[in-house]
Design a protein around this motif. Structure first.
Motif, PDB file in Angstrom:
ATOM      1  N   ALA A 299       4.670 -14.781   1.478  1.00  0.00           N
ATOM      2  CA  ALA A 299       5.021 -13.346   2.372  1.00  0.00           C
ATOM      3  C   ALA A 299       3.443 -13.457   2.866  1.00  0.00           C
ATOM      4  O   ALA A 299       2.320 -14.046   2.234  1.00  0.00           O
ATOM      5  N   SER A 300       3.697 -13.428   4.543  1.00  0.00           N
ATOM      6  CA  SER A 300       2.532 -12.996   5.340  1.00  0.00           C
ATOM      7  C   SER A 300       2.328 -11.533   6.367  1.00  0.00           C
ATOM      8  O   SER A 300       3.481 -11.011   6.252  1.00  0.00           O
ATOM      9  N   VAL A 301       1.264 -11.564   6.428  1.00  0.00           N
ATOM     10  CA  VAL A 301       1.085 -10.129   7.419  1.00  0.00           C
ATOM     11  C   VAL A 301       0.302 -10.645   8.239  1.00  0.00           C
ATOM     12  O   VAL A 301      -0.815 -11.747   8.209  1.00  0.00           O
ATOM     13  N   SER A 302      -0.337 -10.329   9.661  1.00  0.00           N
ATOM     14  CA  SER A 302      -0.710 -10.693  10.763  1.00  0.00           C
ATOM     15  C   SER A 302      -2.050  -8.963  10.861  1.00  0.00           C
ATOM     16  O   SER A 302      -2.028  -7.948  10.344  1.00  0.00           O
ATOM     17  N   ILE A 303      -3.416  -9.536  10.980  1.00  0.00           N
ATOM     18  CA  ILE A 303      -4.569  -8.969  10.277  1.00  0.00           C
ATOM     19  C   ILE A 303      -5.050  -9.007  11.527  1.00  0.00           C
ATOM     20  O   ILE A 303      -5.795 -10.012  12.030  1.00  0.00           O
ATOM     21  N   VAL A 304      -5.729  -7.968  12.328  1.00  0.00           N
ATOM     22  CA  VAL A 304      -6.799  -8.008  13.535  1.00  0.00           C
ATOM     23  C   VAL A 304      -7.544  -6.990  13.196  1.00  0.00           C
ATOM     24  O   VAL A 304      -7.873  -5.956  13.079  1.00  0.00           O
ATOM     25  N   VAL A 305      -9.127  -8.358  13.971  1.00  0.00           N
ATOM     26  CA  VAL A 305     -10.268  -8.191  13.385  1.00  0.00           C
ATOM     27  C   VAL A 305     -11.054  -8.206  14.699  1.00  0.00           C
ATOM     28  O   VAL A 305     -11.494  -9.695  14.786  1.00  0.00           O
ATOM     29  N   PRO A 306     -11.807  -7.318  15.481  1.00  0.00           N
ATOM     30  CA  PRO A 306     -12.964  -7.220  16.414  1.00  0.00           C
ATOM     31  C   PRO A 306     -13.352  -8.909  15.846  1.00  0.00           C
ATOM     32  O   PRO A 306     -14.356  -8.371  14.451  1.00  0.00           O
ATOM     33  N   VAL A 491      -7.926   2.939  29.754  1.00  0.00           N
ATOM     34  CA  VAL A 491      -8.748   2.162  30.852  1.00  0.00           C
ATOM     35  C   VAL A 491      -9.928   1.699  29.788  1.00  0.00           C
ATOM     36  O   VAL A 491      -9.631   1.909  28.583  1.00  0.00           O
ATOM     37  N   SER A 492      -9.744   0.465  30.301  1.00  0.00           N
ATOM     38  CA  SER A 492     -10.689  -0.938  29.794  1.00  0.00           C
ATOM     39  C   SER A 492     -10.540  -1.519  27.782  1.00  0.00           C
ATOM     40  O   SER A 492     -10.100  -0.601  27.924  1.00  0.00           O
ATOM     41  N   ALA A 493     -11.244  -2.382  28.339  1.00  0.00           N
ATOM     42  CA  ALA A 493     -11.134  -2.871  27.143  1.00  0.00           C
ATOM     43  C   ALA A 493     -12.297  -3.948  26.841  1.00  0.00           C
ATOM     44  O   ALA A 493     -12.887  -4.945  28.124  1.00  0.00           O
ATOM     45  N   ALA A 494     -11.732  -5.156  25.829  1.00  0.00           N
ATOM     46  CA  ALA A 494     -13.115  -6.287  25.539  1.00  0.00           C
ATOM     47  C   ALA A 494     -12.333  -6.585  24.688  1.00  0.00           C
ATOM     48  O   ALA A 494     -11.042  -6.833  24.527  1.00  0.00           O
ATOM     49  N   GLY A 495     -12.894  -8.365  24.047  1.00  0.00           N
ATOM     50  CA  GLY A 495     -12.486  -9.555  23.811  1.00  0.00           C
ATOM     51  C   GLY A 495     -11.860  -9.004  22.229  1.00  0.00           C
ATOM     52  O   GLY A 495     -12.879  -8.680  21.686  1.00  0.00           O
ATOM     53  N   LYS A 496     -11.385  -9.499  21.120  1.00  0.00           N
ATOM     54  CA  LYS A 496     -10.604  -9.692  19.608  1.00  0.00           C
ATOM     55  C   LYS A 496     -10.300 -10.483  19.552  1.00  0.00           C
ATOM     56  O   LYS A 496      -9.537 -11.702  20.540  1.00  0.00           O
ATOM     57  N   TRP A 497     -10.349 -10.914  18.202  1.00  0.00           N
ATOM     58  CA  TRP A 497     -10.228 -11.711  17.096  1.00  0.00           C
ATOM     59  C   TRP A 497      -9.032 -11.579  16.613  1.00  0.00           C
ATOM     60  O   TRP A 497      -9.019 -10.410  15.586  1.00  0.00           O
ATOM     61  N   ALA A 498      -7.721 -12.076  16.319  1.00  0.00           N
ATOM     62  CA  ALA A 498      -6.914 -11.740  15.338  1.00  0.00           C
ATOM     63  C   ALA A 498      -6.732 -12.803  14.319  1.00  0.00           C
ATOM     64  O   ALA A 498      -6.438 -14.296  14.681  1.00  0.00           O
ATOM     65  N   ALA A 499      -7.142 -12.349  12.810  1.00  0.00           N
ATOM     66  CA  ALA A 499      -7.279 -13.027  11.174  1.00  0.00           C
ATOM     67  C   ALA A 499      -6.246 -12.632  10.862  1.00  0.00           C
ATOM     68  O   ALA A 499      -5.892 -11.498  10.554  1.00  0.00           O
ATOM     69  N   GLU A 500      -5.663 -14.052  10.374  1.00  0.00           N
ATOM     70  CA  GLU A 500      -4.562 -13.493   9.810  1.00  0.00           C
ATOM     71  C   GLU A 500      -4.394 -14.749   8.567  1.00  0.00           C
ATOM     72  O   GLU A 500      -4.561 -15.285   8.008  1.00  0.00           O
ATOM     73  N   SER A 501      -4.038 -14.292   7.230  1.00  0.00           N
ATOM     74  CA  SER A 501      -4.058 -15.344   6.266  1.00  0.00           C
ATOM     75  C   SER A 501      -2.420 -16.537   6.228  1.00  0.00           C
ATOM     76  O   SER A 501      -3.112 -17.485   5.747  1.00  0.00           O
ATOM     77  N   SER A 502      -1.994 -16.148   6.897  1.00  0.00           N
ATOM     78  CA  SER A 502      -0.532 -16.846   7.105  1.00  0.00           C
ATOM     79  C   SER A 502       0.191 -16.404   8.266  1.00  0.00           C
ATOM     80  O   SER A 502       0.127 -15.346   8.631  1.00  0.00           O
TER      81      SER A 502
END
Length: 513
Positions: A299-306, A491-502
């Protein structure tokens, strides 16, 4: 400078199209009575909230009186015995006994409510005022308190202000995960410590309920529970597909036997179980047949981490790791997932709104679905908290009517709200950037905006970002009555990366609408 709705021709800006579902005569039946009932409900809702605010202030006063009495007793030498806590408890129980008699309740049942009331009045006074005005209700209050209890006093003012601004325009089910996210951002160390303390409390409990049935309750980390639920849903759907295929094969066999003049096969016995029953049976079969430590389940999950947080670690003010973009999770566990990940999606967010701009992936269809899933997080019907991962992609302007398969014409809706949008006279206008304007059959209007994914920075003196175009209601007689609210602009934001196991597989078939 052209706005987001320009078509390229400065002389003819494109106005977003309002899309209404099907209306029948039945949808107008007793409409005046329905409006009257809605107005009565609004009055009762506000009155109930005001009553709850008065009760909170009364219980807070009881706490303060008990505290003053305890201090006075301790200040008189030789009159009382016991510690400060014991003396307060005696006076507190006595005071609450009066309230218990008046409300047909018990002093024990009132004790925790009085503690919470004291916290609200002394640390979250603006919340009590909002409750009294009917801007929030007790469900919002409970969400605030649940995650506020882990914070130190120095964080409470900031936490309360951010959550209140959000709660005024959102349901309690939406406010709860927002409150958790804000608490985990403001006090990173407190959140990580509390998470680890909760993690060691995991358990499985069986409670027999009679009639030969029992409850099986499991308290698990979110990153473990989420794929379990996903797996049960997936296998239940597969079971339905197999059942439908078997029924069709049986029909073919019956027709072939009739054509050949031979005996027909035995009668087909359909599976009459509900989806909930199928999920329960699959859970039981998996537990009883699986060997611990030798699972072949994927099974897969999505994890968003700066990205910077992933590299440098968590500090107060840095955004937490988010499971499926909704639930904050342990940073240590997120970092472990990232270390074992076989694929990453890069998520870039707008530096003004904090909303997702793009998601870098490989295949176009898959990229668009991933973009929408990360942008929307949940079903986009106002107040619905069903995750986007188990919802459906909807064309706001139907594909059959020329609607484009692009991010500015697509949004995730759960199955129920997807059908409702098309089969009932709800009007939806996609304003672009993931912002949807919903109008109910009675004319109530709610603007649904995607939750910002990136960190937000508000310039001093900036009153917020106003949209270049705000369409008027399409129905005559639309009024700003009870239930009409507009979500606050982000209002406002900056960039992020999303890391996921699969990365979960997606069908590339076009949506049905």
């Amino acid at each position: 400078m052209s706005n987001r709705y320009d078509t390229g021709d400065a002389a003819s800006p494109r106005k977003p199209r309002a899309n209404r579902g099907r209306r029948t005569e039945a949808d107008s039946l007793r409409a005046a009575e329905l409006k009257s009932a809605l107005a009565d409900y609004g009055v009762a809702y506000t009155a109930r909230s005001a009553g709850d605010a008065h009760m909170i202030r009364a219980l807070s006063a009881a706490y303060a009186i008990a505290s003053d009495r305890a201090q006075a007793a301790l200040a008189a030498p030789g009159q009382v015995r016991g510690t400060e806590d014991q003396v307060f408890a005696w006076h507190f129980t006595t005071v609450l006994g009066e309230f218990a008699f008046a409300s047909h309740d018990s002093d024990k049942a009132l004790r925790n409510r009085a503690y919470d009331a004291h916290l609200l009045v002394t640390k979250f006074a603006s919340w009590v005022e909002a409750l009294e005005a009917g801007r929030v209700d007790m469900r919002h209050i409970m969400a605030l308190l649940k995650y506020g209890r882990m914070l130190e006093d120095r964080h409470l003012a900031d936490y309360g202000a951010q959550v209140l601004e959000y709660a005024k325009g959102h349901t309690a089910s939406k406010t709860a995960p927002f409150a958790e996210r804000i608490a985990s951002t403001i006090a990173a160390d407190d959140f990580e410590t509390t998470h680890q303390q909760a993690r060691v409390q995991r358990y499985v409990r069986i409670t027999h309920d009679g009639f030969g049935m029992a409850y099986l309750n499991a308290y698990l980390p979110s990153e473990v529970a989420a794929p379990i639920g996903q797996l049960l849903d997936k296998r239940a759907r597969e079971q339905r597909v197999l059942e439908a295929a078997a029924a069709e094969d049986h029909k073919v066999s019956v027709r072939a036997a009739r054509a050949a003049g031979t005996d027909a096969p035995a009668e087909f016995v359909a599976d009459t179980r509900t989806t909930a029953q199928v999920r329960a049976d699959i859970l039981a079969e998996t537990l009883l047949c699986a060997t611990p430590g030798a699972s072949n389940v994927k099974a897969s999950v999505s994890i968003v981490v700066p990205a910077l947080t992933l590299l440098q670690g968590r500090v107060d003010g840095s955004a937490p790791a988010m499971l499926d973009g909704v639930t904050p999770m342990s940073f240590a566990e997120a970092r472990q997932f990232a270390g074992e990940a076989t694929a990453f999606d890069r998520v870039l967010t707008d530096p003004v709104t904090g909303h997702v701009l793009c998601v870098d992936t490989y295949l176009p269809n898959r990229a668009l679905r991933r973009f929408l899933q990360i942008r929307d997080r949940t079903c986009r019907f106002p107040g619905c908290a069903r995750p986007a991962a188990v919802s459906e992609v909807d064309h706001t302007t139907p594909y059959s009517e020329g609607g484009k398969t692009s991010s500015d014409n697509l949004a995730y809706l759960c199955r129920g709200h997807h059908v409702q949008k098309h089969e009932k006279p709800w009007t939806v206008t996609n304003l672009g950037g993931g912002t949807l304007l919903w109008q109910s059959p009675l004319g109530q209007i709610v603007v649904s905006e995607p939750e910002p994914v990136g960190p937000r920075f508000r310039p001093k003196g900036d009153a917020g970002v106003r949209r270049a175009f705000a369409p008027s209601p399409t129905d005559e007689g639309a009024t700003a009555q009870f239930g009409v609210r507009e979500n606050s602009a982000s209002v406002s934001a900056a960039g992020k990366w999303a890391a996921e196991s699969s990365i979960p597989p997606h069908s590339d078939d076009p949506p049905p609408f």
